[in-house]
Design a protein around this motif. Structure first.
Motif, PDB file in Angstrom:
ATOM      1  N   PRO A  76     -31.692  -2.213 -31.605  1.00 36.01           N
ATOM      2  CA  PRO A  76     -32.528  -1.077 -31.200  1.00 36.01           C
ATOM      3  C   PRO A  76     -32.189   0.176 -31.991  1.00 36.01           C
ATOM      4  O   PRO A  76     -31.045   0.383 -32.413  1.00 36.01           O
ATOM      5  N   GLU A  77     -33.187   0.994 -32.183  1.00 37.61           N
ATOM      6  CA  GLU A  77     -32.963   2.260 -32.872  1.00 37.61           C
ATOM      7  C   GLU A  77     -32.052   3.165 -32.057  1.00 37.61           C
ATOM      8  O   GLU A  77     -31.259   3.937 -32.607  1.00 37.61           O
ATOM      9  N   GLU A  78     -32.178   3.079 -30.750  1.00 37.56           N
ATOM     10  CA  GLU A  78     -31.328   3.841 -29.830  1.00 37.56           C
ATOM     11  C   GLU A  78     -31.034   2.987 -28.602  1.00 37.56           C
ATOM     12  O   GLU A  78     -31.893   2.235 -28.147  1.00 37.56           O
ATOM     13  N   VAL A  79     -29.812   3.134 -28.080  1.00 34.61           N
ATOM     14  CA  VAL A  79     -29.459   2.546 -26.794  1.00 34.61           C
ATOM     15  C   VAL A  79     -29.182   3.691 -25.826  1.00 34.61           C
ATOM     16  O   VAL A  79     -28.360   4.569 -26.106  1.00 34.61           O
ATOM     17  N   TRP A  80     -29.875   3.683 -24.702  1.00 31.64           N
ATOM     18  CA  TRP A  80     -29.637   4.633 -23.626  1.00 31.64           C
ATOM     19  C   TRP A  80     -29.141   3.851 -22.410  1.00 31.64           C
ATOM     20  O   TRP A  80     -29.255   2.628 -22.366  1.00 31.64           O
ATOM     21  N   ALA A  81     -28.598   4.563 -21.440  1.00 25.71           N
ATOM     22  CA  ALA A  81     -28.073   3.878 -20.255  1.00 25.71           C
ATOM     23  C   ALA A  81     -28.287   4.736 -19.012  1.00 25.71           C
ATOM     24  O   ALA A  81     -28.319   5.971 -19.088  1.00 25.71           O
ATOM     25  N   ALA A  82     -28.409   4.055 -17.895  1.00 24.04           N
ATOM     26  CA  ALA A  82     -28.517   4.724 -16.596  1.00 24.04           C
ATOM     27  C   ALA A  82     -27.210   4.530 -15.840  1.00 24.04           C
ATOM     28  O   ALA A  82     -26.586   3.471 -15.919  1.00 24.04           O
ATOM     29  N   GLY A  83     -26.791   5.568 -15.116  1.00 25.09           N
ATOM     30  CA  GLY A  83     -25.543   5.487 -14.374  1.00 25.09           C
ATOM     31  C   GLY A  83     -25.749   5.616 -12.882  1.00 25.09           C
ATOM     32  O   GLY A  83     -26.819   6.034 -12.413  1.00 25.09           O
ATOM     33  N   VAL A  84     -24.729   5.257 -12.135  1.00 20.92           N
ATOM     34  CA  VAL A  84     -24.695   5.281 -10.663  1.00 20.92           C
ATOM     35  C   VAL A  84     -25.982   4.751 -10.037  1.00 20.92           C
ATOM     36  O   VAL A  84     -26.572   5.368  -9.161  1.00 20.92           O
ATOM     37  N   THR A  85     -26.412   3.595 -10.502  1.00 19.75           N
ATOM     38  CA  THR A  85     -27.590   2.950  -9.935  1.00 19.75           C
ATOM     39  C   THR A  85     -27.224   1.922  -8.873  1.00 19.75           C
ATOM     40  O   THR A  85     -28.106   1.388  -8.201  1.00 19.75           O
ATOM     41  N   ALA A 106     -26.034  12.265  -7.683  1.00 20.23           N
ATOM     42  CA  ALA A 106     -26.826  11.520  -8.664  1.00 20.23           C
ATOM     43  C   ALA A 106     -27.343  10.209  -8.078  1.00 20.23           C
ATOM     44  O   ALA A 106     -28.459   9.780  -8.390  1.00 20.23           O
ATOM     45  N   TYR A 107     -26.535   9.580  -7.229  1.00 19.38           N
ATOM     46  CA  TYR A 107     -26.937   8.307  -6.617  1.00 19.38           C
ATOM     47  C   TYR A 107     -28.114   8.513  -5.660  1.00 19.38           C
ATOM     48  O   TYR A 107     -29.025   7.681  -5.589  1.00 19.38           O
ATOM     49  N   GLU A 108     -28.105   9.632  -4.944  1.00 20.57           N
ATOM     50  CA  GLU A 108     -29.119   9.858  -3.911  1.00 20.57           C
ATOM     51  C   GLU A 108     -30.309  10.670  -4.399  1.00 20.57           C
ATOM     52  O   GLU A 108     -31.353  10.706  -3.749  1.00 20.57           O
ATOM     53  N   ALA A 109     -30.186  11.333  -5.531  1.00 20.67           N
ATOM     54  CA  ALA A 109     -31.234  12.242  -6.003  1.00 20.67           C
ATOM     55  C   ALA A 109     -32.453  11.484  -6.524  1.00 20.67           C
ATOM     56  O   ALA A 109     -32.387  10.302  -6.854  1.00 20.67           O
ATOM     57  N   GLU A 110     -33.566  12.197  -6.612  1.00 18.21           N
ATOM     58  CA  GLU A 110     -34.779  11.599  -7.167  1.00 18.21           C
ATOM     59  C   GLU A 110     -34.595  11.302  -8.646  1.00 18.21           C
ATOM     60  O   GLU A 110     -35.018  10.255  -9.138  1.00 18.21           O
ATOM     61  N   ARG A 111     -33.932  12.194  -9.368  1.00 23.83           N
ATOM     62  CA  ARG A 111     -33.736  12.034 -10.813  1.00 23.83           C
ATOM     63  C   ARG A 111     -32.474  11.207 -11.067  1.00 23.83           C
ATOM     64  O   ARG A 111     -31.385  11.572 -10.607  1.00 23.83           O
ATOM     65  N   PRO A 112     -32.560  10.097 -11.799  1.00 18.66           N
ATOM     66  CA  PRO A 112     -31.366   9.296 -12.101  1.00 18.66           C
ATOM     67  C   PRO A 112     -30.551   9.907 -13.236  1.00 18.66           C
ATOM     68  O   PRO A 112     -31.031  10.766 -13.977  1.00 18.66           O
ATOM     69  N   GLU A 113     -29.317   9.453 -13.360  1.00 22.66           N
ATOM     70  CA  GLU A 113     -28.501   9.817 -14.516  1.00 22.66           C
ATOM     71  C   GLU A 113     -28.891   8.904 -15.677  1.00 22.66           C
ATOM     72  O   GLU A 113     -28.792   7.685 -15.581  1.00 22.66           O
ATOM     73  N   ILE A 114     -29.341   9.492 -16.763  1.00 23.93           N
ATOM     74  CA  ILE A 114     -29.690   8.729 -17.966  1.00 23.93           C
ATOM     75  C   ILE A 114     -29.052   9.433 -19.156  1.00 23.93           C
ATOM     76  O   ILE A 114     -29.192  10.647 -19.312  1.00 23.93           O
ATOM     77  N   PHE A 115     -28.327   8.673 -19.967  1.00 24.86           N
ATOM     78  CA  PHE A 115     -27.589   9.285 -21.063  1.00 24.86           C
ATOM     79  C   PHE A 115     -27.689   8.424 -22.316  1.00 24.86           C
ATOM     80  O   PHE A 115     -27.960   7.228 -22.254  1.00 24.86           O
ATOM     81  N   PHE A 116     -27.462   9.055 -23.457  1.00 23.93           N
ATOM     82  CA  PHE A 116     -27.468   8.351 -24.730  1.00 23.93           C
ATOM     83  C   PHE A 116     -26.195   7.536 -24.847  1.00 23.93           C
ATOM     84  O   PHE A 116     -25.103   8.036 -24.590  1.00 23.93           O
ATOM     85  N   LYS A 117     -26.319   6.270 -25.256  1.00 25.72           N
ATOM     86  CA  LYS A 117     -25.171   5.383 -25.298  1.00 25.72           C
ATOM     87  C   LYS A 117     -24.736   5.020 -26.718  1.00 25.72           C
ATOM     88  O   LYS A 117     -23.547   5.095 -27.035  1.00 25.72           O
ATOM     89  N   ALA A 118     -25.644   4.582 -27.567  1.00 23.48           N
ATOM     90  CA  ALA A 118     -25.200   4.064 -28.864  1.00 23.48           C
ATOM     91  C   ALA A 118     -26.304   4.113 -29.909  1.00 23.48           C
ATOM     92  O   ALA A 118     -27.492   4.012 -29.604  1.00 23.48           O
TER      93      ALA A 118
END
Length: 287
Positions: A76-85, A106-118
């Motif tokens: 993939p051109e970019e790998v992203w990841a979601a946390g505390v799901t 972050a676990y309970e919020a409407e917006r998830p944690e999404i971050f750049f991974k690799a």
């Protein structure tokens, strides 16, 4: 269908597996040597990847899938990841952090944690070594279902290992990029299962086993049904107000977390298995 990318004889070849029979699609279309090529062709012709592959299997030679020759099924051109799901992931990150409430939010919020991974150069494939940082004393694998996207649409699923330094992230959440993104921080493979072949990505069994000197030091099992968010929801937040790459990978979080006293060491072996996709195995080195 399930898709592998094999490297042999100095070249890559795209294999499609249907009913446990593997077909060499590159033998029919030499320029079709990756899943990304197949997804692009399917998008242009406005049909699914499986339907396009089926048109080639009639004349494609039957081959063996040699696990030793299988490489990353997608680059993939970019790998992203979601946390505390998953709830246990939220609890583990609370325990490691001096600011625990932010993870519960972050676990309970409407917006998830999404971050750049690799980036592509930081990823490895089956059998290749994943890395743990030399400046960290608490490092863990994170087995995750990976969503493969082409032009923003879900086209398949794979296995990802989001290797992380719990020590660095626990010291300060602002250090997350250093804890997550470094050399050999992410493995991908061994195959991609098309989106049309998976009845429900939220009903897949996931297991992880970590061995050291031939002895199993950790083993666990979970289900993607324990995710607090759906794959579609995570993809929507990743794409929202963002220019996503043509070929991308989004990891969906983990609930298989070794005990606090465990850390990866060089020469460990990490094996991750997800229903319908296969087993991703990687040794460990220090980077």
């Amino acid at each position: 269908m399930r898709y592998y990318r094999r490297f042999s004889g100095g070249e890559y070849r795209l294999l499609a597996v249907e009913d446990e029979t593997a077909y060499d699609l590159t033998a029919v279309k030499p320029r079709l040597d990756s899943f990304g090529d197949l997804a692009a062709a399917a998008s242009i012709s406005d049909e699914g990847v499986d339907r396009l592959a089926s048109e080639l299997t009639d004349t494609a030679p039957v081959v063996d899938v040699d696990p030793a020759a299988v490489s990353r099924p997608v680059v993939p051109e970019e790998v992203w990841a979601a946390g505390v799901t998953y709830e246990i992931s939220e609890e583990a990150r609370e325990a490691e952090s001096g600011m625990p409430k932010m993870y519960l939010h972050a676990y309970e919020a409407e917006r998830p944690e999404i971050f750049f991974k690799a980036t592509p150069s930081r990823t490895v494939g089956p059998g290749e070594a994943i890395g743990i940082r030399a400046d960290s004393t608490w490092d863990v694998p994170e087995p995750e279902l990976g969503i493969v996207l082409y032009d923003g649409s879900i086209v398949g699923y794979t296995i990802g290992n989001d290797v992380s330094s719990r020590e660095i992230e626990g010291e300060n959440p602002l250090y997350l990029p250093q804890a997550k993104m470094y050399e050999r921080c992410c493995s991908i493979g061994p195959a991609i299962v098309s989106a049309d072949s998976v009845d429900d990505p939220h009903e897949l069994t996931m297991t992880m086993e970590i061995s050291r000197n031939g002895e199993v030091r950790y083993e666990g099992e979970t289900s993607t049904g324990n995710m607090a968010r759906t794959c579609e929801e995570l993809v929507e937040f990743w794409r929202d107000h963002n220019t996503v790459p043509e070929l991308g990978l989004l990891l969906t979080g983990t609930s298989l977390v070794p005990d606090d006293g465990f850390t990866l060491r060089p020469d460990d072996e990490v094996r991750i298995e997800i229903d319908e996709i296969g087993e991703l195995s990687n040794p460990v080195i220090e980077v």
